[in-house]
Design a protein around this motif. Structure first.
Motif, PDB file in Angstrom:
ATOM      1  N   GLU A   1     -10.896  -9.292  -4.075  1.00 19.81           N
ATOM      2  CA  GLU A   1     -10.992  -8.505  -2.854  1.00 19.81           C
ATOM      3  C   GLU A   1     -10.112  -9.084  -1.745  1.00 19.81           C
ATOM      4  O   GLU A   1      -9.588  -8.341  -0.898  1.00 19.81           O
ATOM      5  N   LEU A   2      -9.947 -10.383  -1.746  1.00 20.23           N
ATOM      6  CA  LEU A   2      -9.051 -11.035  -0.798  1.00 20.23           C
ATOM      7  C   LEU A   2      -7.595 -10.850  -1.219  1.00 20.23           C
ATOM      8  O   LEU A   2      -6.748 -10.469  -0.412  1.00 20.23           O
ATOM      9  N   CYS A   3      -7.306 -11.078  -2.494  1.00 24.16           N
ATOM     10  CA  CYS A   3      -5.927 -11.007  -2.986  1.00 24.16           C
ATOM     11  C   CYS A   3      -5.336  -9.609  -2.823  1.00 24.16           C
ATOM     12  O   CYS A   3      -4.158  -9.449  -2.476  1.00 24.16           O
ATOM     13  N   PHE A   4      -6.158  -8.588  -3.048  1.00 21.64           N
ATOM     14  CA  PHE A   4      -5.658  -7.214  -3.005  1.00 21.64           C
ATOM     15  C   PHE A   4      -5.283  -6.755  -1.591  1.00 21.64           C
ATOM     16  O   PHE A   4      -4.601  -5.751  -1.432  1.00 21.64           O
TER      17      PHE A   4
ATOM     18  N   CYS B   1      -3.178  -8.014   0.253  1.00 22.32           N
ATOM     19  CA  CYS B   1      -1.712  -8.102   0.326  1.00 22.32           C
ATOM     20  C   CYS B   1      -1.036  -7.532  -0.918  1.00 22.32           C
ATOM     21  O   CYS B   1       0.038  -6.937  -0.818  1.00 22.32           O
ATOM     22  N   HIS B   2      -1.663  -7.717  -2.072  1.00 22.41           N
ATOM     23  CA  HIS B   2      -1.000  -7.373  -3.324  1.00 22.41           C
ATOM     24  C   HIS B   2      -1.412  -5.993  -3.835  1.00 22.41           C
ATOM     25  O   HIS B   2      -1.825  -5.834  -4.987  1.00 22.41           O
ATOM     26  N   SER B   3      -1.300  -4.988  -2.973  1.00 18.11           N
ATOM     27  CA  SER B   3      -1.679  -3.629  -3.365  1.00 18.11           C
ATOM     28  C   SER B   3      -1.118  -2.613  -2.381  1.00 18.11           C
ATOM     29  O   SER B   3      -0.543  -2.956  -1.345  1.00 18.11           O
ATOM     30  N   TYR B   4      -1.349  -1.378  -2.706  1.00 18.28           N
ATOM     31  CA  TYR B   4      -0.965  -0.242  -1.866  1.00 18.28           C
ATOM     32  C   TYR B   4      -1.541  -0.367  -0.459  1.00 18.28           C
ATOM     33  O   TYR B   4      -0.937   0.119   0.506  1.00 18.28           O
ATOM     34  N   TYR B   5      -2.686  -1.010  -0.323  1.00 22.46           N
ATOM     35  CA  TYR B   5      -3.312  -1.189   0.994  1.00 22.46           C
ATOM     36  C   TYR B   5      -2.353  -1.846   1.972  1.00 22.46           C
ATOM     37  O   TYR B   5      -2.296  -1.493   3.151  1.00 22.46           O
ATOM     38  N   SER B   6      -1.561  -2.797   1.470  1.00 18.27           N
ATOM     39  CA  SER B   6      -0.643  -3.541   2.322  1.00 18.27           C
ATOM     40  C   SER B   6       0.697  -2.842   2.476  1.00 18.27           C
ATOM     41  O   SER B   6       1.175  -2.642   3.591  1.00 18.27           O
ATOM     42  N   TYR B   7       1.320  -2.450   1.359  1.00 16.58           N
ATOM     43  CA  TYR B   7       2.706  -1.984   1.440  1.00 16.58           C
ATOM     44  C   TYR B   7       2.908  -0.518   1.069  1.00 16.58           C
ATOM     45  O   TYR B   7       4.034  -0.049   0.990  1.00 16.58           O
TER      46      TYR B   7
ATOM     47  N   GLN C   1      -1.503  -4.473  -7.781  1.00 20.96           N
ATOM     48  CA  GLN C   1      -2.538  -5.079  -8.616  1.00 20.96           C
ATOM     49  C   GLN C   1      -3.857  -4.306  -8.596  1.00 20.96           C
ATOM     50  O   GLN C   1      -4.597  -4.311  -9.587  1.00 20.96           O
ATOM     51  N   ALA C   2      -4.162  -3.642  -7.498  1.00 25.27           N
ATOM     52  CA  ALA C   2      -5.388  -2.846  -7.452  1.00 25.27           C
ATOM     53  C   ALA C   2      -5.316  -1.706  -8.462  1.00 25.27           C
ATOM     54  O   ALA C   2      -6.305  -1.361  -9.114  1.00 25.27           O
TER      55      ALA C   2
END
Length: 243
Positions: free
Chosen positions: A21-24, A26-32, A48-49
């Motif tokens: 939940e923390l990693c995603f 930054c490493h998902s559509y949520y961020s970029y 990654q999500a």
């Protein structure tokens, strides 16, 4: 798997229950959104999500529980809690990502690409150019959990989902009496083994980059577990030397 809905929304959560939940964040559509960075991790980022989604036909069990059936596969080593890896083990992101030095804690950096704890490349699991088991890749990342001798060696001591009524493990096939591994794990499973849209986490050359790095399979029809035959897949140069 192929795309997020254009109207995807997110709900704030204070605190986390699982590491992903923390990693995603930054490493998902949520961020970029739809423009993943060409990151300093070693290559273009993926979502990654999306990859670890329990709705996928196959994934490593980071978000959802394992889909690996009991009695298949062979594992080695232990997880962060000291328990041996098994077919139904749940994983953390840091089981694979982190420093390759035991003196460094946390996923802050590594001398390997993608902040991996050990080496991975398309030749992981393969043999040398003579077709003999001469290249030892047992220290590579895949074999921190997956038994090296079972998948890249003689293939004995268990049953793989990639099997049929004649052979219990088609990862290990014979050619003139010797075990041959002319291609690596990426020949069939691709370069981003988080999770994928095909059963068995299989990737074909028709799928998109960066998943297709090292892939040799041009088409595939996934049968029921334990009923594989040559007719199920086509390859550019043959992933194995015989069988």
């Amino acid at each position: 798997f192929t795309s997020w809905p254009g109207d995807a929304t997110f709900n704030q959560k204070l605190g986390i229950d699982y590491q992903y939940e923390l990693c995603f964040k930054c490493h998902s559509y949520y961020s970029y959104r739809t423009s993943p960075p060409n990151a300093p991790s070693g290559g273009t980022e993926t979502d990654q999500a999306k990859e670890f989604s329990p709705n996928n036909p196959a994934y490593h069990a980071v978000v959802g529980t394992s889909k690996m059936p009991s009695g298949y596969g062979k594992f080695t080593g232990t997880g962060r809690n000291g328990n041996p890896w098994a077919y139904n083990s749940r994983m953390y992101c840091t089981d694979c990502h982190g420093s390759n030095s035991t003196s460094v804690a946390g996923p802050h950096g590594s001398t390997e690409k993608f902040i991996l704890k050990a080496l991975w490349n398309p030749d992981t699991g393969t043999a040398d150019a003579t077709g003999k088991r001469g290249t030892d890749t047992s220290s590579h990342l895949c074999f921190k959990c997956h038994d090296y001798n079972f998948y890249a060696g003689t293939g004995t001591g268990g049953t793989s989902k990639f099997s049929n009524g004649m052979k219990s493990n088609l990862h290990a096939v014979t050619k003139m009496g010797s075990y041959v591994h002319e291609q690596g794990c990426a020949c069939c499973h691709g370069a981003v083994p988080h999770g994928y849209k095909h059963r068995g986490m299989l990737v074909t050359t028709a799928d998109g980059s960066p998943y297709t790095t090292g892939v040799k399979v041009t088409a595939i029809s996934v049968p029921t577990i334990g009923s594989w035959s040559k007719s199920n897949c086509s390859t550019l140069s043959g992933c194995h030397g015989g069988g």
